[in-house]
Design a protein around this motif. Structure first.
Motif, PDB file in Angstrom:
ATOM      1  N   ARG A  87      44.188 -52.434  31.872  1.00  0.00           N
ATOM      2  CA  ARG A  87      43.171 -51.533  32.404  1.00  0.00           C
ATOM      3  C   ARG A  87      42.965 -51.783  33.885  1.00  0.00           C
ATOM      4  N   ASN A  88      42.981 -53.035  34.254  1.00  0.00           N
ATOM      5  CA  ASN A  88      42.826 -53.345  35.671  1.00  0.00           C
ATOM      6  C   ASN A  88      44.068 -52.957  36.461  1.00  0.00           C
ATOM      7  N   LEU A  89      45.195 -53.066  35.793  1.00  0.00           N
ATOM      8  CA  LEU A  89      46.444 -52.716  36.472  1.00  0.00           C
ATOM      9  C   LEU A  89      46.679 -51.222  36.479  1.00  0.00           C
ATOM     10  N   ARG A  90      45.784 -50.531  35.808  1.00  0.00           N
ATOM     11  CA  ARG A  90      45.878 -49.068  35.721  1.00  0.00           C
ATOM     12  C   ARG A  90      47.154 -48.636  35.034  1.00  0.00           C
ATOM     13  N   LYS A  91      47.478 -49.344  34.012  1.00  0.00           N
ATOM     14  CA  LYS A  91      48.702 -49.025  33.305  1.00  0.00           C
ATOM     15  C   LYS A  91      48.434 -48.567  31.886  1.00  0.00           C
ATOM     16  N   GLY A  92      47.239 -48.533  31.507  1.00  0.00           N
ATOM     17  CA  GLY A  92      46.946 -48.138  30.142  1.00  0.00           C
ATOM     18  C   GLY A  92      45.514 -48.475  29.815  1.00  0.00           C
ATOM     19  N   SER A  93      45.087 -48.093  28.642  1.00  0.00           N
ATOM     20  CA  SER A  93      43.678 -48.281  28.323  1.00  0.00           C
ATOM     21  C   SER A  93      43.422 -49.575  27.572  1.00  0.00           C
ATOM     22  N   SER A  94      44.469 -50.273  27.240  1.00  0.00           N
ATOM     23  CA  SER A  94      44.215 -51.554  26.584  1.00  0.00           C
ATOM     24  C   SER A  94      45.469 -52.422  26.659  1.00  0.00           C
ATOM     25  N   GLY A  95      45.322 -53.587  26.176  1.00  0.00           N
ATOM     26  CA  GLY A  95      46.480 -54.478  26.099  1.00  0.00           C
ATOM     27  C   GLY A  95      46.668 -55.310  27.339  1.00  0.00           C
ATOM     28  N   LEU A  96      47.565 -56.247  27.213  1.00  0.00           N
ATOM     29  CA  LEU A  96      47.833 -57.158  28.316  1.00  0.00           C
ATOM     30  C   LEU A  96      49.291 -57.036  28.740  1.00  0.00           C
ATOM     31  N   ALA A  97      49.510 -57.162  30.002  1.00  0.00           N
ATOM     32  CA  ALA A  97      50.885 -57.192  30.481  1.00  0.00           C
ATOM     33  C   ALA A  97      51.392 -58.626  30.379  1.00  0.00           C
ATOM     34  N   ASP A  98      52.670 -58.774  30.206  1.00  0.00           N
ATOM     35  CA  ASP A  98      53.229 -60.120  30.114  1.00  0.00           C
ATOM     36  C   ASP A  98      53.347 -60.749  31.485  1.00  0.00           C
ATOM     37  N   GLU A  99      53.766 -59.907  32.391  1.00  0.00           N
ATOM     38  CA  GLU A  99      53.950 -60.425  33.737  1.00  0.00           C
ATOM     39  C   GLU A  99      53.581 -59.340  34.734  1.00  0.00           C
ATOM     40  N   ILE A 100      53.244 -59.769  35.898  1.00  0.00           N
ATOM     41  CA  ILE A 100      52.883 -58.789  36.926  1.00  0.00           C
ATOM     42  C   ILE A 100      53.739 -59.016  38.162  1.00  0.00           C
ATOM     43  N   ASN A 101      54.050 -57.900  38.818  1.00  0.00           N
ATOM     44  CA  ASN A 101      54.791 -58.032  40.076  1.00  0.00           C
ATOM     45  C   ASN A 101      53.815 -58.023  41.250  1.00  0.00           C
ATOM     46  N   PHE A 102      54.372 -58.036  42.401  1.00  0.00           N
ATOM     47  CA  PHE A 102      53.518 -58.144  43.585  1.00  0.00           C
ATOM     48  C   PHE A 102      52.592 -56.942  43.727  1.00  0.00           C
ATOM     49  N   GLU A 103      53.154 -55.807  43.365  1.00  0.00           N
ATOM     50  CA  GLU A 103      52.347 -54.593  43.458  1.00  0.00           C
ATOM     51  C   GLU A 103      51.091 -54.707  42.595  1.00  0.00           C
ATOM     52  N   ASP A 104      51.304 -55.203  41.392  1.00  0.00           N
ATOM     53  CA  ASP A 104      50.167 -55.385  40.499  1.00  0.00           C
ATOM     54  C   ASP A 104      49.194 -56.410  41.057  1.00  0.00           C
ATOM     55  N   PHE A 105      49.775 -57.438  41.599  1.00  0.00           N
ATOM     56  CA  PHE A 105      48.968 -58.497  42.202  1.00  0.00           C
ATOM     57  C   PHE A 105      48.055 -57.909  43.278  1.00  0.00           C
TER      58      PHE A 105
END
Lengths: 231, 840
Positions: A87-105
């Motif tokens: 949700r914070n990464l603006r990639k979906g309404s739930s769940g967790l990402a496994d890893e984030i890239n710099f853009e996400d950071f």
């Protein structure tokens, strides 16, 4: 009390960012201008990102273990989790990402940009909402759009876990008290068979009304000499 | 201080109040004259005198006491008229009063016998004010803006001093001021003493203006911290003047700069050391509670005197002593002591402030010190205002590049305009030696004019200015639990983000400091017990609970029924939450008392309701009256005894704690089930409602007739209702308790299954319980009697239910009342509101 799920909310605007921007020129964010970083800041953050990830393109949860100062933070797990929250990464309404890239950071970091003085009222409101949403997501760990009592207690217990003298029970009663306060602020009077199920985002906004979040929730992404001296 | 007095009446009183000092002053000189004769006749022995008039014997303290009295009375006088004090700041009024009184004294005596002497000012009047400022300093705000404050305090003051002094010298050289025996150094000396913004004046004026906290802390912090600069500049230039201009070498200048660091850092260090000492001492005052508050004042005062002795900045020392010790002292000392400290400090500070301003006025009435030079006076006024403004704008411009929260133009205007000069400047200028500084009197008179101008004129106009500019005002909000929690979460998030992004920022520093504090400082400086309860969040929680409780109790008192407040059966009921953080009842007896009140609060409400009701129902009234007469007494006595020995309920403590834990657990359980089992709850609620409705129909026996019927029964109900089903409790309170509880049960019998003071554990919240409760409800209890602040009662309660949110439930409703009323038969009292009962 109409609980509003996150799916119903308009999706937060995503920072316009092409993949390999980090080191080139001014970083232009198309949408919320307040969230833009300057090239210096991006460079600096990129350096830090590489340092954290060990020169990998992405960061995983474990990488955050390398930050020694973080260990003392009572809500450390919640904060780290927020970095991987879709949700914070603006990639979906739930769940967790496994890893984030710099853009996400950068996306996560952009929640902590100070508010520009040149912004108009509307932008300030937008910015404020974004910041609050980040916070809300941290409390709402199951992504159901409300902070339930259990979730709230959880956070409070973690918050107070730094003090070994505070028993769990008092932490809980504080959470209970806060919840009641929230209910009385947000709902006022309720039907006898109505149960306050949790703080929705709208309620959350209500609670924060009048609190100057814009002036609080920001980190200065600058050189440290200046920071140490001034506010 | 409300404008209660009618204007005419207040004017009369004011006149009367003005007359009192007049009379006193009229008498004093005569008294002195009269006293001369016995003094001369003293040599001859006149034998034993039954009554002697020894004015000399008491003269000095007597006069001081009289002046304090006059000043205080004047303060009363000012506040009789709300209109005046809302427009004119008190400091200005006091100065005017001082001028009037000074005039009278002068007329009577023709010598200025009373003036503000530097000794009195620096040793006795200034320390309380500064200590008060430091001890109640909002630390976080202060340290958050420390960079800004320091810049204004150091650079700003130097700038003001230099520019004012140099400009005056420039004008002097142009010959505009005529012939004055003045050199460059004298001008710089004058500039340095007139440059500093005065903490007393700033505090006096800004407290009434209520600008936003950031603006306030910047101006106020500056006025406190610039003392070091002022002291150094003053000392340096004074010694230069003494030396003579031509003998000043570069080395001296360097020495001056070095001495600035020594004076400021040294003063701060002295303050910190004494704060450490003070915190340490208060850790061990457990058995000398009575003198506990004394330590705070004595040790702080010692820090002031010590740094004065070492010629360091005394103001800095006592400020930092207050700032650093406040956290630990407040945690260590008992609540009574904390209250004592708070009030004593406020009283001393505001008394000192009153005297300072009044004596500033009085001191001005002395023709001997007046030397007028229009150009000098006017230009000083112009220069200090203009350069202050320029300095503020320049510094803000620099600062805004680094500050998160920008200082807007409006803020800058207020900051420039709020640069008030006050008694510090006056005391410093009076200290000057006329032999060294030839134009001392000119300086003194100019300083007086400047002080009067800034305090009276700017003080008068700053309020309208702030209103006109629409400066962000400070809003006084009740502390909110959520706010505190979120704020705490915020701090952690921010420091984490700084950690992650590799910044060393403000949050980072704060985080590291609080870790250090928790690990080392608090362990050394705080009592074990205090370490537990010192968490801010707990404190807010505590405060809020207390506030709710007090308003409940106050409401009860207002309605004249405190009878049920002191019921041990409800001890530890509502406010249990902080008996964990504050386990020692020995220490916090006030809180303990309060807590007791708190816990029984809801009962009180019930009884109130009951009382109101019983007026309608004569039978009921009679019964209750009887009950009250015969059954309440033992409890009251017990209670009375209990509170008298408030400091030694040790043996009960364990039990109390036990009870607390049990009730707490239960409460949490029920809350949890209410929170999580939603569907279940609703079902339960419906079931409950239905049953209730049925019972309502069934019950036809008015409850008042049966109150004595089954005490045991009642007791169980009560227990259940109040969720005090701890089996130990009943035996513990024994026979004497039995009566009271039984009575309570009777009084609140109508509460049946519904009333729960804590508001959470009502049947709806705890579905597993309510069937049991209901089954225990004796049929003779008419449900209409369910007691809880009814709709009307609630309306009558001045505080809205929303204010009681922590004690009160959050399921308050209005709608169901109507349906309930409709459903009820004629036996239903019009004001009963059953549905609410579920929540209170």
């Amino acid at each position: 009390m109409h609980p509003v799920g996150f799916s119903a909310e308009p999706a937060p605007p995503k920072i316009g960012l092409s993949t390999s921007l980090p080191t080139q020129g001014i970083f232009r964010a198309a949408h919320p201008p307040p969230l833009a970083f300057s090239s210096d800041q991006i460079e600096q953050l990129h350096r830090r990102f590489k340092q954290l990830s060990g020169d990998q393109p992405t960061i995983r949860k474990e990488n955050f273990n390398n930050v020694p100062d973080l260990e003392l933070n009572p809500i450390r797990s919640k904060i780290v989790r927020a970095f991987f929250d879709n949700r914070n990464l603006r990639k979906g309404s739930s769940g967790l990402a496994d890893e984030i890239n710099f853009e996400d950071f950068l996306t996560i970091m952009s929640y902590f940009r100070p508010i520009d003085t040149t912004m108009d009222e509307e932008q300030v409101q937008l910015c404020r909402k974004e910041k609050l949403r980040f916070l809300f997501h941290m409390y709402d760990s199951d992504s159901d759009g409300r902070i339930t009592l259990e979730e709230y207690r959880n956070v409070v217990e973690e918050l107070l876990s730094g003090n070994p003298h505070i028993e769990k029970e008092s932490a809980r009663s504080i959470a209970d008290g806060a919840m009641m306060e929230a209910a009385s602020v947000c709902v006022g009077q309720m039907e006898p068979d109505q149960v306050y199920e949790g703080i929705t985002f709208d309620d959350f906004l209500k609670i924060w009304q009048g609190i100057d979040i814009e002036t609080k929730m920001h980190v200065r992404f600058l050189n440290m000499e200046t920071i140490a001296l001034c506010h | 201080m409300s404008g209660r007095g009618a204007p005419g009446c207040s004017r009369g009183l004011q006149l009367a109040l003005l007359l009192v000092p007049l009379l006193v002053l009229g008498v004093l000189p005569r008294a002195r004259a009269f006293e001369e004769q016995p003094g001369s006749a003293h040599g001859e022995s006149q034998g034993f005198q039954v009554v002697t008039f020894k004015w000399h014997h008491v003269q000095e303290p007597y006069i001081i006491a009289l002046w304090i009295l006059v000043a205080s009375l004047a303060k009363i006088g000012f506040h009789l008229s709300h209109k005046v004090t809302s427009v004119v700041p008190e400091s200005a009024l006091l100065i005017v009063l001082g001028l009037v009184l000074g005039g009278i004294v002068w007329a009577a005596d023709h010598i200025a016998s009373f003036t503000l002497t530097p000794t009195a000012f620096f040793f006795y009047l200034l320390p309380p004010i500064v200590l008060d400022a430091g001890y109640f300093m909002p630390n976080r705000l202060f340290f958050g803006n420390l960079g800004t404050i320091l810049l204004y305090a150091v650079i700003g003051t130097v700038w003001n001093a230099a520019t004012t002094g140099l400009s005056l010298y420039g004008v002097f050289c142009s010959g505009l001021m005529g012939d004055l025996n003045i050199g460059l150094l004298d001008f710089l000396l004058f500039g340095s003493l007139i440059a500093a913004v005065d903490p007393v004046a700033v505090l006096a004026v800004f407290e009434e203006v209520h600008v936003n906290e950031v603006l306030f802390i910047i101006v106020f912090g500056e006025s406190l911290l610039n003392d070091a600069v002022t002291v150094v500049l003053y000392n340096v230039f004074e010694s230069f003047v003494t030396l003579g201009g031509d003998k000043v070498t570069g080395v001296d200048c360097v020495k001056g700069i070095v001495s600035f660091f020594v004076v400021s850092l040294g003063g701060t260090l002295v303050g910190v050391i004494f704060a450490f000492l003070l915190s340490l001492v208060t850790r061990f005052t457990k058995h000398v509670r009575i003198i506990e508050p004394g330590f705070v004042f004595i040790i702080s005062y010692l820090s002031y005197l010590t740094s004065e002795m070492l010629s360091l900045s005394a103001i800095l020392a006592i400020t930092f002593c207050g700032i650093c010790c406040q956290k630990y002292v407040k945690a260590n000392i008992s609540e009574q002591s904390a209250t004592t400290v708070r009030y004593t400090m406020k009283m001393l500070a505001s008394g000192a402030e009153t005297i300072i301003f009044m004596f500033l006025g009085i001191s001005a009435v002395n023709p001997l010190i007046w030397k007028w030079n229009t150009a000098f006076v006017l230009l000083t006024l112009v220069f200090i205002s203009v350069y202050r403004a320029i300095g503020v704008v320049l510094q803000t411009w620099v600062l805004n590049r680094y500050r998160m929260v920008q200082l807007e133009i409006i803020d800058q205007v207020v900051m420039s305009y709020g640069g008030l000069r006050g008694a510090v400047a006056f005391a410093l200028v009076v200290l000057l030696d006329e032999k060294k500084v030839k134009e001392r009197n000119l300086f003194v008179s100019t300083t007086i004019i400047v002080v009067f101008f800034t305090v009276i004129f700017q003080g008068l106009t700053i309020k309208p200015l702030v209103q006109w500019l629409k400066v962000k005002r400070s809003e006084h909000r009740e502390p909110k639990l959520n706010e505190k929690l979120h704020g705490r979460a915020f701090d952690h998030i921010l420091s984490a983000i700084e950690d992650i992004s590799g910044q060393i920022g403000h949050n980072y520093l704060r985080d590291k400091w609080s870790n250090f504090d928790r690990k080392f400082l608090s362990k050394i400086l705080m009592r074990k017990s205090a370490q537990k309860s010192r968490d801010r969040i707990l404190n807010v929680f505590h405060e809020l609970n207390l506030k709710d409780a007090i308003s409940y109790v106050a409401e009860g008192e207002r309605r004249g029924s405190l009878a049920f407040i002191r019921s041990p059966s409800t001890d530890n009921m509502v406010n249990v939450d902080f008996s964990t953080p504050r386990p020692s009842t020995v220490e916090a007896s006030v809180s303990y008392l309060l807590r007791e009140n708190v816990s029984a609060v809801c009962l009180d409400m019930q009884s109130l309701e009951q009382r109101r009701r019983s007026i309608r129902d004569t039978e009921d009234m009679v019964t209750h009256h009887t009950l009250q007469q015969y059954l309440y007494k033992p409890r009251q006595e017990y209670k009375h005894l209990y509170s008298r020995h408030e400091l030694t309920p040790n043996e009960d403590e364990k039990q109390d704690k036990e009870i607390f834990h049990r009730t707490m657990r239960k409460r949490l359980e029920s809350f949890k089930s209410a929170k999580l089992g939603i569907g279940q709850n609703k079902k339960a609620a419906k079931l409950y409602k239905r049953e209730r409705a049925q019972k309502r129909r069934n019950s036809s026996i008015p409850n008042g007739k049966l109150p004595l019927e089954s005490p045991v029964h009642n007791f169980t109900i009560n227990e259940k209702d109040l969720e005090l089903s701890d089996p130990e409790e009943a035996p513990d309170y024994g026979a004497e308790a039995g009566g009271g509880i039984e009575f309570l049960a009777n009084i609140t019998q109508d509460a049946t299954a519904t009333d729960s003071p804590s508001g959470i554990d009502n049947p709806v919240f705890s579905p597993d319980e309510d069937l049991g409760i209901l089954s225990r409800v004796p049929p003779w209890l008419s449900p209409g009697e369910t007691v809880v602040p009814s709709q009307r009662a609630r309306v009558q309660i001045p505080c809205s239910p929303g204010n009681f949110h922590r004690l009160a439930p959050f399921r308050l409703s209005t709608k169901s009342v109507d349906s309930f009323l409709q459903a009820d038969g004629p036996e239903e009292q019009p004001h009963t509101t059953l549905p609410e009962s579920t929540h209170m």
